[in-house]
Design an enzyme around this catalytic site. Structure first.
Site, PDB file in Angstrom:
ATOM      1  N   HIS A 263      28.576  39.450  34.419  1.00 33.86           N
ATOM      2  CA  HIS A 263      29.417  39.194  33.251  1.00 33.86           C
ATOM      3  C   HIS A 263      29.956  37.776  33.213  1.00 33.86           C
ATOM      4  CE1 HIS A 263      28.943  43.397  32.507  1.00 33.86           C
ATOM      5  NE2 HIS A 263      29.454  43.216  31.313  1.00 33.86           N
TER       6      HIS A 263
ATOM      7  N   ASP B  34      41.171  43.170  31.419  1.00 35.47           N
ATOM      8  CA  ASP B  34      41.172  43.964  30.188  1.00 35.47           C
ATOM      9  C   ASP B  34      39.964  44.897  30.115  1.00 35.47           C
ATOM     10  OD1 ASP B  34      43.411  42.635  29.421  1.00 35.47           O
ATOM     11  OD2 ASP B  34      42.397  41.245  28.074  1.00 35.47           O
TER      12      ASP B  34
ATOM     13  N   GLU C 276      50.856  41.580  26.575  1.00 39.82           N
ATOM     14  CA  GLU C 276      49.829  40.621  26.133  1.00 39.82           C
ATOM     15  C   GLU C 276      50.154  40.207  24.691  1.00 39.82           C
ATOM     16  OE1 GLU C 276      45.679  41.275  26.702  1.00 39.82           O
ATOM     17  OE2 GLU C 276      45.859  41.615  28.856  1.00 39.82           O
TER      18      GLU C 276
END
Ligand code: FAD
Length: 548
Positions: free
Chosen positions: A127, A188, A299
């Site tokens: 990723h 996240d 956030e």
């Protein structure tokens, strides 16, 4: 093609080894022996020549005795990543079954010395954004194959879990929740590996309280660039321990980690509210991250030039005041959404509403824009995966992701917002822009991660997706151009910004990134990976090029 060519000498030598000696009594025609010797000589010349031409190709790797295996043919899948911009073909992929498989491979490459160009990249879940887990003509280690140790949760006063470096965070969550426990600090998105996020930092809405994931690790097992397997912690081999955390894979491959756990809540009150004034928004965010009694997750994100916003949220969030909410018009204004969450257990359903109201009461959001949702803890943490499934079904997941993640000192965030949200960006239609502050006191300055100097700094994440082959404002070139404008502004305005998940192609830029910590980085590299074998995709050091 490279692999097939390199197999040639081996294929030729094997039958030769098996050739039986002719019986002493049988007469040998002299010219047959001459032809055979000539052929052997010719073939060994070809083999030697091919070896020289392709000296980066690891023929000797075939001789390694491994529990897992090396694959020289199916290598394309590790020559790409989530960023979808870089494709560097390796020579081989190691699918390790044991830690020793990785250690043997690295030791072998270490013993080949500085003249071999071979490098090694650990690949978590791939990723990365710009080829950080790739190794051109090197060996990529598929960390997800490493199944040891079997994940083991330990309870008690200070619970923890021992996991493999290739383990996905979602699996750790599922396993630890069987014991009513869970890690404290998250990203996240949970379909990332332990080794991958610990090599960066691992930041999310819990970092203000617990620090990043690298602040929540008790112990590691690491394989250095010399092939040594070393246990390390804050008390044992502490320099290696701190080097590896946030170390961009430069000092060793993490094969095992001991992660700190806490009791897992049952449910989550998940809340969003809007601001039109940036000062008020950041004042509230900073108030929340500095308070003792506060939300469990904090956030936020930016919305530029969007309409119909509140309708989009209705599927999962309910307005506290439906009438007022229906009258709210975003009108293309720039808005700032504060996103918070409060964890609770089923026995607390009566008191949690009051608790949330108390925490919300000092905040100055636009009253009609308070939206609430209630979800299970696992659904809250795994929320991005829901988007992944949707995007995949539309073919929109495997597109270029020219993401830009910045860490911005608190004193400069207003200047940054004014220029970037006010001038450079005209909308947020290419993807979300996250913005939230964290407390520096929760970061350990002995680790390798580079952060701004101030006590509070903001993560601002431009999470853009590009439409393949578009030449418009949703295309890769345009988004990269905008990213460049943002970076140029940060530099010219001397904002003291540091890149998170950094990517540079020149060593002088890396030096500037590390600043006064560059010397320590070089010292650590020469101690743990002196031949610069590991994580070549970060492009900090190059094998066989002296340190400078
Ligand atoms: P890879 O991309 O495979 O590897 C990353 C780097 O670490 C490479 O240099 C690799 O060589 C090295 N590496 C991998 N495994 C090991 C190991 N075992 N030992 C040593 N080095 C290793 N990050 C955040 O902090 N917060 C977020 O909220 C967040 N959200 C994200 C959401 C999405 C959808 C995506 C795609 C990424 C997100 N990230 C986030 C970024 C994430 O932390 C990085 O992508 C990271 O690279 C992890 O990915 P990975 O496990 O696939 O590692």
């Amino acid at each position: 093609m490279e692999v097939k060519v390199f197999h040639l000498p081996l294929l030729l030598t094997r039958p030769m080894r098996k050739m039986r000696k002719p019986a002493a009594s049988s007469p040998q025609p002299k010219n047959f022996l001459v032809i055979r010797s000539f052929l052997l000589l010719l073939l060994s010349c070809i083999a030697a020549k091919l070896s020289l031409c392709f000296s980066n190709i690891p023929s000797s790797l075939l001789t390694l005795s491994l529990d897992g295996h090396l694959n020289f043919d199916e290598v394309q899948h590790v020559a790409k990543d989530f960023g979808n911009q870089y494709q560097l073909l390796p020579s081989a992929v190691l699918h390790p079954k044991t830690v020793m498989d990785i250690a043997i491979t690295i030791k072998h490459i270490w013993q080949m010395g500085p003249h071999s160009e071979l490098t090694v990249a650990a690949r978590g879940h791939g990723h990365s954004l710009q080829g950080q887990a790739q190794a051109y003509r090197g060996v990529v280690v598929n960390m997800k194959c490493l199944q040891s140790p079997i994940m083991q949760v330990h309870g008690g006063k200070f619970p923890y879990v021992d996991v493999s470096g290739g383990e996905l965070w979602i699996n750790i969550l599922r396993e630890s929740m069987k014991y009513g426990l869970a890690p404290k600090s998250w990203t996240d998105y949970l379909h990332l590996t332990v080794g991958g996020t610990l090599s960066n930092a691992g930041i999310s809405g819990q970092a203000f309280r617990h620090g990043p994931q690298i602040s929540n690790v008790h112990q590691l097992e690491v394989i250095t660039g010399k092939g040594e397997v070393v246990k390390c912690s804050a008390n044992q081999n502490e320099d290696l321990f701190h080097s590896v955390l946030g170390g961009l894979g430069q000092f060793g491959i993490i094969t095992q980690a001991r992660i700190s756990l806490e009791p897992a809540p049952d449910k989550v009150k998940w809340i969003r509210m809007l601001y039109s004034d940036f000062n008020t928004f950041t004042r509230d965010q900073e108030h929340l991250i500095s308070s003792e009694n506060t939300f469990d997750y904090i956030e936020g994100f930016v919305i530029i030039n969007r309409t119909g916003l509140l309708n989009n949220w209705r599927s999962s969030f309910s307005p506290q005041d439906p009438l007022q909410a229906s009258q709210f018009e975003s009108d293309g204004r720039t808005l700032f959404c504060l996103e918070v969450a409060k964890y609770f257990n089923l026995g607390q359903t009566d008191t949690i509403i009051e608790e949330v109201e108390r925490l919300l009461s000092p905040l100055n959001y636009i009253p009609s824009t308070l939206f609430l949702s209630e979800v299970s803890y696992i659904n809250f943490l795994d929320r991005v995966h829901v988007s992944e499934v949707k995007l995949r079904s539309k073919g929109l997941w495997e597109v270029p992701h020219p993401w830009l993640n910045l860490l911005i000192p608190r004193s400069k965030i207003h200047r940054f917002a004014e220029e970037v949200f006010g001038n450079i960006l005209t909308d947020t239609s290419n993807g979300p822009i996250l913005i939230y502050p964290v407390n520096k006191s929760k970061w350990d300055n002995r680790t390798s991660v580079v952060i701004p100097e101030e006590d509070i700094f903001y993560l601002v994440a431009f999470l853009s997706s590009a439409v393949p082959s578009s030449t418009g404002t949703d295309g890769l070139d345009h988004i990269l151009y905008q990213n460049k404008r943002i970076l140029n502004f940060c530099e010219s305005a001397h904002l003291g910004v540091k890149k998170y998940l950094p990517h540079y192609t020149r060593q002088e830029d890396w030096k500037a990134h590390f600043g006064p910590r560059w010397e320590a980085l070089v010292r650590r590299k020469s101690a743990y990976d002196p031949l610069r074998i590991l994580a070549p995709g970060q492009r900090i050091f190059q094998k066989a090029v002296p340190f400078s």
